[in-house]
Design a protein around this motif. Sequence first.
Motif, mmCIF file in Angstrom:
data_model
loop_
_atom_site.group_PDB
_atom_site.id
_atom_site.type_symbol
_atom_site.label_atom_id
_atom_site.label_comp_id
_atom_site.label_asym_id
_atom_site.label_seq_id
_atom_site.Cartn_x
_atom_site.Cartn_y
_atom_site.Cartn_z
ATOM 1 N N ASP A 4 24.616 -7.758 -30.813
ATOM 2 C CA ASP A 4 24.441 -7.024 -32.070
ATOM 3 C C ASP A 4 23.374 -7.688 -32.942
ATOM 4 O O ASP A 4 22.565 -7.014 -33.591
ATOM 5 N N LEU A 5 23.397 -9.003 -32.958
ATOM 6 C CA LEU A 5 22.423 -9.755 -33.740
ATOM 7 C C LEU A 5 21.009 -9.519 -33.203
ATOM 8 O O LEU A 5 20.061 -9.328 -33.980
ATOM 9 N N GLN A 41 23.482 3.235 -20.996
ATOM 10 C CA GLN A 41 24.439 2.204 -20.599
ATOM 11 C C GLN A 41 25.829 2.799 -20.404
ATOM 12 O O GLN A 41 26.542 2.436 -19.459
ATOM 13 N N TYR A 42 26.214 3.716 -21.309
ATOM 14 C CA TYR A 42 27.526 4.354 -21.141
ATOM 15 C C TYR A 42 27.596 5.109 -19.824
ATOM 16 O O TYR A 42 28.565 4.987 -19.066
ATOM 17 N N LEU A 43 26.569 5.905 -19.533
ATOM 18 C CA LEU A 43 26.584 6.666 -18.290
ATOM 19 C C LEU A 43 26.570 5.748 -17.074
ATOM 20 O O LEU A 43 27.152 6.072 -16.030
ATOM 21 N N LEU A 78 22.761 -8.797 -23.085
ATOM 22 C CA LEU A 78 23.976 -9.485 -23.531
ATOM 23 C C LEU A 78 25.200 -8.581 -23.403
ATOM 24 O O LEU A 78 26.260 -9.006 -22.930
ATOM 25 N N HIS A 79 25.052 -7.317 -23.797
ATOM 26 C CA HIS A 79 26.164 -6.380 -23.682
ATOM 27 C C HIS A 79 26.409 -5.981 -22.225
ATOM 28 O O HIS A 79 27.553 -5.857 -21.782
ATOM 29 N N ASP A 80 25.332 -5.773 -21.481
ATOM 30 C CA ASP A 80 25.438 -5.369 -20.081
ATOM 31 C C ASP A 80 26.184 -6.419 -19.259
ATOM 32 O O ASP A 80 27.008 -6.088 -18.404
#
Length: 203
Positions: free
Chosen positions: A147-148, A179-181, A100-102
Amino acid sequence: MSTTPTFTVSPAQARDTLLSRVEDRLREVLAAEATRWSAVDPRAAVPVEAVAALVGAGGKRLRPAFCLSGFLAVGGDPAREPVAVEVAAALEMLHAFGLLHDDVMDDSPLRRGDPTAHELHAAAHRAAGWAGEPRRFGEGVAILAGDLAQTYADRLASALPPAAREIWYELRTEIIIGQYLDIRVAAERIADPRLSRWIAVRK
């Protein structure tokens, strides 16, 4: 004198039976949460429904399969160890969090053949003529849904013994750093096979 043959379940059959229980558990958790929050207000269930839509869209379920295969390989008894099913479900829920975040970070229009959560909710905002920017609204829904999913993953993994729980926390941290990298090296246009492999393993 004849003897009655003994039939045993193969490891693959045992794993598949447990995977079926994982599917049931995922549906159970998400259905209960949707019902719970719908009682507050129908709109309150929207982030839950976003998680359920992604989880219900399928996927290879590699993480739960690896978890359960490892459990069986060390002699785990599927009839006496429900924690394995909980943790396998937790891994799939954690995967949903990452996806979901990606999808927001990559601005992906599709996931598993369907519109991504942020695209779907941006379109709903646009169609309804609500105030504000549709893109930001859609991204907000997807981030909150992610987040959920992470919260649900932690809840499912809560039965882990202390030593395993520490590994769980490290896993969650590695996913976020990976994910940050991922987005950093893409922004810098760096081609580093060693680092790329590290990122892929952590994600």
